[in-house]
Design an enzyme around this catalytic site. Sequence first.
Site, short mmCIF file in Angstrom:
data_model
loop_
_atom_site.label_atom_id
_atom_site.label_comp_id
_atom_site.label_asym_id
_atom_site.label_seq_id
_atom_site.Cartn_x
_atom_site.Cartn_y
_atom_site.Cartn_z
N HIS A 25 40.57 51.91 42.09
CA HIS A 25 40.57 52.95 41.13
C HIS A 25 39.27 53.46 40.91
CE1 HIS A 25 44.90 52.23 39.12
NE2 HIS A 25 45.06 52.13 40.26
N TYR A 61 44.31 53.61 28.40
CA TYR A 61 43.81 53.02 27.22
C TYR A 61 44.34 54.03 26.04
CZ TYR A 61 41.56 49.35 29.98
OH TYR A 61 41.14 48.29 30.87
N PRO A 97 41.30 40.69 26.44
CA PRO A 97 41.59 41.41 27.83
C PRO A 97 41.33 42.89 27.91
CG PRO A 97 43.61 40.56 26.87
CD PRO A 97 42.51 40.26 26.01
N LYS A 143 37.83 41.34 31.72
CA LYS A 143 36.64 40.90 32.26
C LYS A 143 36.83 39.12 32.45
CE LYS A 143 33.75 44.14 32.41
NZ LYS A 143 33.72 44.52 33.82
N TYR A 190 32.37 48.54 32.80
CA TYR A 190 33.90 48.19 33.00
C TYR A 190 33.71 47.83 34.69
CZ TYR A 190 38.84 48.79 33.28
OH TYR A 190 40.29 48.66 33.22
C1 PHB Z 1 46.28 44.29 33.80
O1 PHB Z 1 46.61 45.23 34.68
O2 PHB Z 1 46.96 43.14 33.53
C2 PHB Z 1 44.91 44.68 32.84
C3 PHB Z 1 44.42 45.55 33.24
C4 PHB Z 1 43.31 46.01 32.28
C5 PHB Z 1 43.20 45.22 31.20
C6 PHB Z 1 43.69 44.18 30.77
C7 PHB Z 1 44.78 43.94 31.72
O3 PHB Z 1 42.11 45.55 30.16
#
Ligand code: PHB
Length: 380
Positions: free
Chosen positions: A73, A194, A286, A290, A374
């Site tokens: 990605h 997000y 989450p 990280k 990130y």
């Molecule tokens: C996930 O795909 O489980 C995931 C992706 C990004 C995040 C948290 C979890 O910030």
Amino acid sequence: MTHTRVGIIGAGPAGLLLGHLLSARGVDNVILESRTREHVEHRQRAGILEQNTVDVLRACGAGARMDRQGLVHEGIELRFDRESHRVDFPSLTGGRTVMVYAQTEVVKDLIALREGPLLFEAEALSADPETGVVRYRHDGGQHELRCDFVVACDGFHGIGRAAMPSITTFQRDYPFAWLGILADVPPSCEELIYAHHERGFALHSMRSPHVSRLYLQVDPRDKLADWSDERIWDELETRFAVEGDWKLERGPITDRSITPMRSFVAEPMRHRRLFLAGDAAHIVPPTGAKGLNLAVADVTLLARALAGGEEGLLDGYSETALRRVWRAEHFSYQMTSMLHRDPHQTPFDYRLQLSQLRYTAASPAARACLAENYVGLPLS
Ligand code: PHB
Ligand code: APR
């Protein structure tokens, strides 16, 4: 099996990768895991690998299936006020990206590569930092393993921290949780979304071109029974709403869970023969993806230190690891605070949030700051 150089408690990503890295350096080690292989291989957790984690897995021979099945990605989308704003990674970080590849798959790959002893249903009962003796229960009996070093990779609920004679902890609990689902439906977007919404945060992620992974901010007192499939999809649709013809695809939900949100750090991460690594030492909300990546950074450093030959690495482990931990704690806290609706939030706080989101969307400098954290700052 009464003695080993390194006794590792826990066969999550931290313990398994540490064992693999040590074996590759010819350092004897034993991994004790309290649960079954089936359990650890199917425990739904994170899914984003930083560039460093991808590089480490490739370098130690554990990246083949990741490279075949993982999804590279090159950015994420921030969504707020029904607007969509993309944050590009390579152009802002000198070419770094992330890989979407489930933690369950990393665990399966590392177990398949395991060379040394890996005991499942072997629960560590105690670990002595002075003698290095680990007592554990396995096959109906109690046993002792004498270790030159012990590494507690036993997660937030393990025994490692309690075995440290003196430890300082730092914690922040958030007034919300994440309801996470796996759904048998192709992702509705090629990248992660997000979403900030007045009703709360939502995240669109994925596991493959056929499986979506989505999250909803919920009240920490909520129970899964409070959330029917229809209510979950309706709420996700509301929070992802955006101008244009984008549509959230629905499908059968195959896994669901509610996870509390906390920031947590334990200092120091070493006492004499006992070391802490991964979730045993730190927890991040989450939102910054990280958790797994910090575990990888800890054990990459610790494997080099335990292999010896580099003066001062072992003594410097805790201080060096904690510098990266606190950077990730801050980034995860910032992402969480910017994107979630705190129930105690004032209207002033809400407008600060929107201002931060708009600045992040509009400013190349602000986007670069988000992007470099990130994808992960270089391990060195
Ligand atoms: C996930 O795909 O489980 C995931 C992706 C990004 C995040 C948290 C979890 O910030
Ligand atoms: N004896 C043996 N094994 C134990 C004990 C014990 N007393 N206590 C816990 N364990 C095992 C757990 O069953 C688990 O498999 O330790 C392992 C810890 O693994 P994780 O919790 O996955 O922690 P870690 O390896 O540090 O990985 C961190 O995993 O939980 C996610 O969000 C977290 O993505 C992050 C990553």
